[in-house]
Enzyme design. Structure first.
Site, mmCIF file in Angstrom:
data_model
loop_
_atom_site.group_PDB
_atom_site.id
_atom_site.type_symbol
_atom_site.label_atom_id
_atom_site.label_comp_id
_atom_site.label_asym_id
_atom_site.label_seq_id
_atom_site.Cartn_x
_atom_site.Cartn_y
_atom_site.Cartn_z
ATOM 1 N N ASP A 192 -22.955 -15.492 21.779
ATOM 2 C CA ASP A 192 -23.139 -16.856 21.269
ATOM 3 C C ASP A 192 -22.971 -16.906 19.748
ATOM 4 O O ASP A 192 -23.752 -16.326 19.007
ATOM 5 C CB ASP A 192 -24.556 -17.304 21.683
ATOM 6 C CG ASP A 192 -24.969 -18.665 21.152
ATOM 7 O OD1 ASP A 192 -24.155 -19.336 20.494
ATOM 8 O OD2 ASP A 192 -26.137 -19.052 21.414
ATOM 9 N N HIS A 365 -30.424 -21.453 18.950
ATOM 10 C CA HIS A 365 -29.405 -20.393 18.892
ATOM 11 C C HIS A 365 -29.753 -19.329 17.857
ATOM 12 O O HIS A 365 -30.366 -19.611 16.830
ATOM 13 C CB HIS A 365 -28.048 -21.001 18.554
ATOM 14 C CG HIS A 365 -27.547 -21.969 19.579
ATOM 15 N ND1 HIS A 365 -26.850 -21.576 20.689
ATOM 16 C CD2 HIS A 365 -27.676 -23.320 19.667
ATOM 17 C CE1 HIS A 365 -26.553 -22.641 21.413
ATOM 18 N NE2 HIS A 365 -27.055 -23.718 20.819
#
Lengths: 549, 549
Positions: A192, A365
């Site tokens: 990610d 994130h």
């Protein structure tokens, strides 16, 4: 030739591999995620955007399964469009599966779908792939990353992750499994990249609790917290802080109510008895006994918060003394709407806390340090940054390179690119790529709105249109009807009589020289466009209709 | 009744008093600034937005002068629209005056305008007002605040300001004058609220030099710096750093070249001989001897940087090894365009530095500590936060209140509100307000595009339009021409033959029952809209044209 392992991110412009990624070996395909994205501002009139699945449709019998990493729209939202065309079983953890069920039900697709519920540290066998799930922290519970063992090696897909040291639900990202996988040996890591431009660590979700407590301690009136409907951890913190400060919690708005109910039923949200009240009941309590949780953190026009800000909400009317917490961060493109909402909340007299002012939101994130940790735990031979726009991928690639992964083993790719690994586990980006465009959904049309229609909508949005009708006698060429003008979005017609009269004269002058209908149409378009630009410096879409009877 | 002093911010939605503020006493009016704003994303097709000057037009003979605080578009951009209707002299410092001249010349208005050049610490007498200018630091040199002595007291307008402790041009905000004014006594302070949600101090402009030096030290190829064309201080820092690292500077793009030339001529930009080169000459130097300065920090489609990013620039083709510095911060609404530009720069292989990654931009506006300092230096009796959206005004008001200004002496107002002071210097917000809407400029039309036209453009932008033509025999009611369909922005017509045929059938069926042309038009609109929604779930603008001959 022995089969190769192929990894293909699908989707159009924007984030790479975010909505869908394909793994292929011989005649077997596994799909990871089937999400949507929201249209960019120049995709006029478009409802949602889904990945281009042409490649899958050509191989639909080979799709062994669709594995979903977590329940956000950008990972599940395309399922209603994919499932009718590819009948593959879906694999998802309980909360993710619950959200998928709600979605499929709304599209009347639930009974035809095969949905397998999986657990953390589960194993899914989709021959020749073996998928192992491991928990990753994110802004929704129950997210997983995937370790996929293939005949050529193990590839790891991080899912959307962060390493939260103190998650609200106590479930850490699965360090042990990651370390184990690293020990086993990882061929390739897809990780990610969303926050690749954020230094340091993303703060823990629980740091929000302290901010909430400080705000709750001072608030004398009602407290309204806006966040994403799916952010169960954030809602948990609102509930916990409400309990601590002796307030009741009302959940306002359908989508959030549905999510809260499901999260409670499945055990992902813990609410002491008597804390939850209905929105209609808030008036039975003193303002300082009430917390309202709702959507609207992105300034979405139909959301509860925006309707409150515009004094247009049925159940909640803002009054001076109310406190509003915008517990969200703008998605690029939403800033104007959010700013308007903030201004209107202030106009209504509310105390408003938002991200610039107070720490009321954290990202879901990983920041750079966590991205480094992921690479170092897994020590992959190859690194494929995914999830993020191109710049994030480049920054993530540089970070991995600095950790010792050779530049030639890092693949910064666009959607549709094919990374392939041969039997020796040697990777490269294939020369050919697969179709990967934005598929626009507008109404019930999937993919029929393309460049041409968008260009017309853009033209119309700028200067409107003008249709000029004139009917000629087929024998004499004389005008038997018109010229008649129909125009919208161009000028305020009630104040533009002179302009319209001038347009009619321009038409009549152009008709004097005669010619056939087609040639006259071309001529009229030219002289009318010139006339209108001269008069207004605008360029409406000009459409002459010359008919002969 | 003795005359009152009136303060009126003009403009529409958005920032308050940013583009224009009016001071009035008896029959005399002074206008501060005459700027424009850029259209919000829902003002489709609109070029610029200017303040509503209805109030001034009704009193045009009373306008003694227009005083401009600095040369940014949001303070000078409406002059070409105001001057033809209000012939008042303009007062501006040299650089500001230079920028105004360029603008008026482009609009062929220069020879009819009266432009007085004023200096720092100048005095302008516009009876009964006496205006004293004092320097304020901002992101353009030569900015001033104003102390306006009126028969009722002195009001201070901060202009756009910050207290930069080490400005690039060495010119501090005029502490001495502010302290003097504070000593004399200030009736009311109008102060810049833009950054009222920013804690602490805005960093000094010169902190950018350190970042530039670090980036320049590592860059092996060309360096391209994008910033606002008017940010002379930033350009000065690029030049200084270029000299330090033995690079030449090419200025690319017309607006920036014009500004740089004027700033050099007027002494606001110091460039050693031989440093500046033309864009065409950059190829004669090694990449590490070149710096290019250009516009595009907001992702503006026509800007030099965006054309470079899209590989569409005549003189500059990006190559791997180039370094790009985006020395700007997104104006809300521009994020998507900036992100696309960043991605394309990375795709071209450039090293890109932007605000999230490195400290390459600072704001030109005061943060909270500086706003506090302004209030404390002037100790005004009344406080009117201006320049900022409503939320910023509220936050600025709270800050002033915390410093001891009574809540009832603080006026948080909208554009068009009137603050009036009576002969005893008692202030209040008047009950009546003056016209203050957004005046939209589209092409050469000023104010003719309003809610109606925008609504049509919005409708057209979402789903396009469909015009249905049919001509009937006036006696028999029989169809003699058509139905003919003209549609754009709705569906991709080449793939929608069936839909269009269905629409024609729908029309013919509806016509069977007969009726007059007007009634048939209404009927057709209804049945066509229903048919099209059923088929597509879209709602194009449907316009039937039924004619009888």
């Amino acid at each position: 030739m022995k089969p190769k392992l192929r990894i293909i991110p699908l989707g159009g412009a924007g984030e790479i591999g975010k909505n869908m990624t394909v793994l292929e070996y011989a005649d077997a395909i596994v799909v990871i995620d089937a999400g949507l994205k929201f249209p960019e501002s120049d995709m006029l009139g478009v409802d949602i955007v889904i990945p281009d699945i042409t490649y899958l449709l050509e191989r639909r019998d080979q799709v062994r399964g669709i594995v979903i990493t977590h329940g956000h729209e950008d990972h599940i939202g395309a399922l209603p469009y994919v499932l009718p065309r590819i009948q593959a079983p879906i694999y998802a953890t309980p909360l993710t599966g619950g959200l998928i069920q709600v979605k499929l039900k709304a599209h009347k697709l639930l009974k035809d779908a095969t949905l397998h519920t999986i657990q953390m540290r589960d194993t899914i066998r989709l021959d020749p792939f073996t998928l192992e799930t491991f928990h990753v922290c994110h802004s929704i519970p129950d997210g997983v990353g995937l370790a996929i063992t293939t005949p050529i090696g193990t590839v790891v897909h991080s899912g959307d992750f962060k390493f939260d040291p103190s998650p609200v639900d106590g479930q850490l990202t699965d360090f042990a499994k990651l370390a184990e996988l690293g020990g086993r040996g990882v061929l390739a890591l897809m990780s990610d990249s969303t926050n690749a431009d954020a230094l340091g660590h993303t703060p823990s979700e629980t740091t929000i609790s302290d901010s909430f407590a400080r705000i709750f301690a001072f608030a004398e009136g009602r407290i309204i917290v806006a966040t994403f409907a799916s952010n169960i951890s954030r809602i948990q913190q609102v509930v916990d802080t409400a309990v601590r400060f002796h307030r009741h919690v009302a959940v306002v708005g359908r989508s959030m109510q549905d999510n809260v109910k499901m999260a409670i039923d499945l055990g992902y949200l813990r609410v002491p008895a008597g804390v939850l009240i209905r929105a209609e009941q808030t008036h039975q309590y003193a303002p300082n006994e009430v917390v309202i949780v709702c959507t609207g953190g992105q300034g979405e026009p139909a959301s509860a918060l925006v309707r409150m800000a515009n004094r247009d909400h049925k159940q909640v009317t803002l009054t001076p003394g109310d406190t509003v917490i915008l517990s969200a961060t703008p998605i690029p493109g939403n800033e104007e709407m959010i700013n308007r909402t903030l201004n209107n909340l202030f106009r209504a007299g509310a105390f408003v806390y938002y991200d610039e002012l107070t720490h009321v939101h954290v990202s879901g994130h990983a920041s750079q340090e966590e991205q480094r940790l992921m690479v170092n735990l897994l020590r992959p031979k190859y690194f494929i940054p995914l999830h993020g726009e191109y710049r994030h991928l480049v920054l993530h690639a540089r970070l991995a390179q600095a950790l010792g992964i050779p530049a030639e083993n890092i693949f910064v790719i666009e959607n549709g690119a094919v990374v392939e690994f041969d039997e020796q586990g040697r990777g490269r980006v294939a020369r050919e790529s697969v179709p990967a465009s934005d598929v626009l959904v507008d109404g019930i049309g999937i993919g029929d709105v393309g460049t041409m229609v968008l260009r017309e909508r853009h033209h119309l949005s700028e200067d409107g249109f003008l249709v000029a009708l004139v009917t000629l006698d087929a024998r004499t060429g004389e005008v038997v009807f018109g010229p008649e003008i129909v125009t919208h979005g161009f000028v305020y017609t009630q104040a533009a009589e002179e302009l319209i009269e001038g347009a009619k004269e321009t038409i009549l002058t152009a008709l004097e020289k005669g010619g056939d209908a087609a040639a006259l149409g071309v001529k009229l378009k030219e002289v009318l466009s010139q006339y209108l630009y001269r008069q207004t410096h605008r360029r409406p879409m000009v459409i002459p209709v010359v008919t002969e009877i």
